[in-house]
Design an enzyme around this catalytic site. Sequence first.
Site, PDB file in Angstrom:
ATOM      1  N   GLU A 190       0.969  -1.226   0.073  1.00  0.00           N
ATOM      2  CA  GLU A 190       0.489  -0.327   0.270  1.00  0.00           C
ATOM      3  C   GLU A 190       1.038   1.510   0.206  1.00  0.00           C
ATOM      4  O   GLU A 190       1.990   1.099   0.731  1.00  0.00           O
ATOM      5  CB  GLU A 190      -1.026  -0.021   1.501  1.00  0.00           C
ATOM      6  CG  GLU A 190      -1.915  -1.204   1.422  1.00  0.00           C
ATOM      7  CD  GLU A 190      -3.396  -0.408   2.385  1.00  0.00           C
ATOM      8  OE1 GLU A 190      -4.304  -0.908   2.755  1.00  0.00           O
ATOM      9  OE2 GLU A 190      -2.593   0.555   3.649  1.00  0.00           O
ATOM     10  N   LEU A 193       0.091   6.348   4.147  1.00  0.00           N
ATOM     11  CA  LEU A 193      -0.480   7.438   4.213  1.00  0.00           C
ATOM     12  C   LEU A 193       0.461   8.385   5.064  1.00  0.00           C
ATOM     13  O   LEU A 193       1.074   7.329   6.257  1.00  0.00           O
ATOM     14  CB  LEU A 193      -1.453   7.038   4.584  1.00  0.00           C
ATOM     15  CG  LEU A 193      -2.794   6.632   3.581  1.00  0.00           C
ATOM     16  CD1 LEU A 193      -3.688   5.773   3.784  1.00  0.00           C
ATOM     17  CD2 LEU A 193      -1.944   7.874   1.747  1.00  0.00           C
ATOM     18  N   ARG A 220       2.882   0.886  18.835  1.00  0.00           N
ATOM     19  CA  ARG A 220       4.376   0.281  19.884  1.00  0.00           C
ATOM     20  C   ARG A 220       4.352   0.388  20.774  1.00  0.00           C
ATOM     21  O   ARG A 220       3.644   0.593  21.549  1.00  0.00           O
ATOM     22  CB  ARG A 220       5.134   1.490  18.873  1.00  0.00           C
ATOM     23  CG  ARG A 220       5.158   2.367  18.048  1.00  0.00           C
ATOM     24  CD  ARG A 220       5.857   1.460  17.076  1.00  0.00           C
ATOM     25  NE  ARG A 220       6.823   2.072  15.377  1.00  0.00           N
ATOM     26  CZ  ARG A 220       7.208   1.154  14.586  1.00  0.00           C
ATOM     27  NH1 ARG A 220       8.253  -0.006  14.859  1.00  0.00           N
ATOM     28  NH2 ARG A 220       7.106   1.811  13.258  1.00  0.00           N
ATOM     29  N   GLY A 811      17.555 -23.110  31.721  1.00  0.00           N
ATOM     30  CA  GLY A 811      17.888 -23.167  33.279  1.00  0.00           C
ATOM     31  C   GLY A 811      16.684 -22.640  33.858  1.00  0.00           C
ATOM     32  O   GLY A 811      16.213 -21.974  34.509  1.00  0.00           O
ATOM     33  N   ARG A 864      32.940 -38.981  25.848  1.00  0.00           N
ATOM     34  CA  ARG A 864      32.247 -38.611  26.815  1.00  0.00           C
ATOM     35  C   ARG A 864      33.292 -38.932  28.697  1.00  0.00           C
ATOM     36  O   ARG A 864      32.549 -37.952  29.397  1.00  0.00           O
ATOM     37  CB  ARG A 864      31.217 -39.916  27.434  1.00  0.00           C
ATOM     38  CG  ARG A 864      30.363 -39.613  26.498  1.00  0.00           C
ATOM     39  CD  ARG A 864      28.985 -40.647  25.872  1.00  0.00           C
ATOM     40  NE  ARG A 864      28.736 -41.044  27.875  1.00  0.00           N
ATOM     41  CZ  ARG A 864      27.844 -42.452  27.535  1.00  0.00           C
ATOM     42  NH1 ARG A 864      27.966 -43.161  26.650  1.00  0.00           N
ATOM     43  NH2 ARG A 864      27.494 -42.331  29.043  1.00  0.00           N
ATOM     44  N   HIS A 908      12.557 -35.164  35.478  1.00  0.00           N
ATOM     45  CA  HIS A 908      11.961 -36.175  34.850  1.00  0.00           C
ATOM     46  C   HIS A 908      10.469 -35.974  34.862  1.00  0.00           C
ATOM     47  O   HIS A 908      10.011 -36.242  35.875  1.00  0.00           O
ATOM     48  CB  HIS A 908      11.710 -37.747  34.483  1.00  0.00           C
ATOM     49  CG  HIS A 908      11.459 -38.259  33.388  1.00  0.00           C
ATOM     50  ND1 HIS A 908      12.548 -38.159  32.110  1.00  0.00           N
ATOM     51  CD2 HIS A 908      10.061 -38.866  32.959  1.00  0.00           C
ATOM     52  CE1 HIS A 908      11.472 -38.555  31.445  1.00  0.00           C
ATOM     53  NE2 HIS A 908       9.974 -39.238  31.836  1.00  0.00           N
ATOM     54  N   GLU A 942      21.009 -46.890  34.997  1.00  0.00           N
ATOM     55  CA  GLU A 942      20.296 -46.520  33.783  1.00  0.00           C
ATOM     56  C   GLU A 942      19.216 -45.762  33.941  1.00  0.00           C
ATOM     57  O   GLU A 942      19.052 -45.002  34.842  1.00  0.00           O
ATOM     58  CB  GLU A 942      19.049 -48.306  34.390  1.00  0.00           C
ATOM     59  CG  GLU A 942      17.679 -48.740  33.163  1.00  0.00           C
ATOM     60  CD  GLU A 942      16.692 -49.079  33.850  1.00  0.00           C
ATOM     61  OE1 GLU A 942      16.001 -49.002  33.679  1.00  0.00           O
ATOM     62  OE2 GLU A 942      17.376 -50.382  35.169  1.00  0.00           O
ATOM     63  N   GLU A 971       5.685 -25.984  35.485  1.00  0.00           N
ATOM     64  CA  GLU A 971       4.516 -25.796  37.341  1.00  0.00           C
ATOM     65  C   GLU A 971       5.677 -26.466  38.356  1.00  0.00           C
ATOM     66  O   GLU A 971       5.861 -25.977  38.915  1.00  0.00           O
ATOM     67  CB  GLU A 971       3.840 -24.860  36.849  1.00  0.00           C
ATOM     68  CG  GLU A 971       3.758 -23.982  35.796  1.00  0.00           C
ATOM     69  CD  GLU A 971       1.949 -23.302  35.426  1.00  0.00           C
ATOM     70  OE1 GLU A 971       1.277 -24.208  36.010  1.00  0.00           O
ATOM     71  OE2 GLU A 971       1.761 -22.833  34.645  1.00  0.00           O
TER      72      GLU A 971
END
Length: 1005
Positions: A190, A193, A220, A811, A864, A908, A942, A971
């Site tokens: 457009e 304006l 804004r 974190g 590792r 977990h 495990e 939460e």
Amino acid sequence: MAERVLVVGGGGREHALAWKLAQSPQVQQVLVAPGNAGTASCGKISNSEVSVSNHSILAQFCKDHHVGLVVVGPEVPLAAGIVDDLTAAGVPCFGPSAKAAQLEASKSFSKAFMDRHGIPTARYGSFTDPEQACNYIRTADFPALVVKASGLAAGKGVIVARDQDEACRAVMDIMKDRAFGSAGEEVVVEELLEGEEVSCLCFSDGHSVAPMPPAQDHKRLQDGDQGPNTGGMGAYCPTPQVSQELLQQIRESVLQKTVDGMREEGTPYVGVLYAGLMLTNQGPKVLEFNCRFGDPECQVLLPLLQSDLYEAILNTMSGKLASSAPVWHQDSSAVTVVMASAGYPGSYQKGVQITGLTQLQDLGLQVFHAGTALKEGSVVSSGGRVLTVTAVRSSLETALQAANRGVAAIGFPGAVYRRDIGHRATAHLNQHRGLTYKDSGVDIAAGNRLVDMIKPLAKATSRPGCNAELGGFAGLFDLKAAGFVDPILVSGTDGVGTKLKIAQACGQHDGLGQDLVAMCVNDVLAQGAEPLFFLDYFSCGKLDVDVAASVVGGIAKACEKAGCALLGGETAEMPGVYAPGEYDLAGFCVGAVERGALLPRLGDIAEGDLLIGVASSGVHSNGFSLVRKVLEKVNLGYSSTAAFSTTGQTVGEVLLTPTKIYSRLLLPILRSGAVKAFAHITGGGLLENIPRVMPQELAVDLDASRWSIPAVFSWLHHEGGLSEEEMARTFNCGLGAVLVVAPVDAQRVLRQLQAHEEAWIVGSLAHKQPGELDRKCNDKHPELSPEQTNKVGSVTPRKRTRVGVLISGTGTNLQALIEQAKRPSSSAEIVVVISNRPGVQGLKRASLAGIQTRVVDHKLYGSRAEFDATIDRVLEEFGVEMVCLAGFMRILTGTFVKKWNGKLLNIHPSLLPSFKGVNAQKQALQAGVRVAGCTVHFVAEEVDAGAIIVQEAVPVMGGDTEESLSDRIREAEHRAFPAALELVASGAVRLGEDGHIVWTSNSQS
């Protein structure tokens, strides 16, 4: 018969709709789906969990629950045909049909429609090919710099470019990079304006239109229309830029033309029509149409609606607008300010607790909730735009001031909001007249009125030595006339700290005057001096004469109590320095004492001298930042009944109890020579102030069982989880002044005090042993701590377990662990945070909390084992005794796990042993379980098989997705992980040799 109404949506607009509908006597109940914390349970209003995306289910729900009307807030359900489907099922639904909603859902349809019907709008082109769009931008004979995604983009699909290159980049972002998804498959380019942007809405019954007052949104993010575009950061109504004549022109050339055109094309428009307009030099031109109330425009329009909204909707749906147009309040302005989450409109944190909302009703304000939720009875953030605070007042300026005061009263850490809503209206009103000092925000006439009001109050404080007449350049005091022979002048200055914030929030200002005088006078008195005169400094952004007169009136009355003259002062009006409704205070007191009577008499103070404590009135004027933090923690408003009041006072009333002035009480006793030293218990509490008047070789021995500790301190101690030492170094704990006297004088001085005030012998002085502190305390005081010995001056430090945390990303669980370890009662101390990835948010969280960080980048190690060995060395370097895995995305070797067996914790997102491994939430949903949750466990070789320490269940809701279930489990993790940390760090839980949990009773306390 009263109807049950269902509002579809969950934002601030929908809260406002529900709020207004609930005011109708014809409405029995308003359900909101899905709603938010503000609509959860508020009078007639409550939330519903019915699915609004499945129109068949929704229609059946409405029939089953006798819902007589559905009102749709957002645009997406309208474009999806919710009105068509519910109407076909026999459920009345307010809003345009899916075809009519194309005015908003398709920018290309809307522009073509305006072309067909001669509705003024910007020149444009529609494109499905990005190269053609860019060619149009570069060859148009006008600035083709506005690029819009044609489809629905939640109010954010418009880019106003600064030049052609930026406009072409916007095209590529939308069409190739799919910045707005499928909404950007087609773009509209457009003409840019120039002019003022306004929002003109109307009710439409398909034939007639009933315009609403014009409003203006602020897209804004930041003041001065700076920062990124948002969904809207605030609005005001009505706009002075739109005269009645111009509004009539807009009605005829835009609103009515649009409704007529839709009807002519076989798509009658029934509902709310929103025209976003630019007021150009060629007249108003349409920027866009919306097919519903705007957000946040709705939050300023509905408070100005005098008519019953339910009736207005029924009249609109039945074609009766021509004879029954809604009525609006005249001579009132409404302003709403949006409070958004830190980071909005980008990524932001959810679950931030919000406090202080109950205070706003007392201020005559309305809070409309948007991105909020309820968590354990508290309101927390759950979205980008979180709240809107709306004020209706007689003028735009006063409405903005009131709304800003309301925003300031809300406790919302990190909240982003604008303070200049309506600034364009103010500029419009001021552009045709010359500037005055008042235009800059300084009202000399108001200042003069204030002086006239306080002159008689100051005059009443006159005393020997001065005639308290205000108005001169300086004040005069005659020491000889006051009876002094060989005086030393003593001066003191102070303020009242953040007690100001509570007074301003409660609208109770007069007591601050006594606080200010007391803080200065009592300091001067500590030198043995008689307070002679007082000067005050009152500073604000905009002078409210009534408020200032209340404060200064309180100062004058307090000067009378103290026996000093209010000799002068300064009122400083500083626009832009203070937020509306805020002010600050400072006081200056000058006293005099004969040279031989100066305190403290350090040479006379000796071992065995006794300490006499004089009662305080409560918190006085120190430590209020901590008080406010405790109130925020427990989500307690100032208007709530105080649990620590025996007379039913509110929290605000108790906390605003004025500071005691001791001059009239103590001056005769000080002049008798019996007092060797006087400590004013001010900032620094008991621990810091008594040693200020003691010789270095002496220590203070206080017995806290000998005086009465006000209930407010017991409450702060308990609810804030504050240690005894923190209490004693922050608060007066019931003693506003402490006197040092010889044993032979103690009973006589005590009797003199007790004739007028509560006082006690609270301790004595002893020689300081090598390495001993300036003070020590003993004995038990059940009011302050029911289970522990009350050592007001010193505590035995608890041994804390040294904890290391391993992370890989943001974190969020780390933050919960940090907050737990910060508690004075915690048995854990986080000494290092280690990440396997550099630059992650979790490292910043740790640094902000003052915790050491290390990066051990797994990419730099060949195996590792080598990586784990490096982690182990860092843990040993910091003397770590226990390790928590908080989003650590590496599998640890068996060697590492064995070494840290019983000292390594992980969390977990399932109720183990169910749903081990990755995608636990997806597994839970696929299995159809009704309860999910999280598990904190010791780490075993495990995966997810170690002994369980803490679990928390999370119910699976009917419409849960992986994302929504994950949010609620997260939460729960923020509660469960800190609890497990505490259990293991304190020794309450350990891992037995057989791999099972062992509970012990000899944990740290």
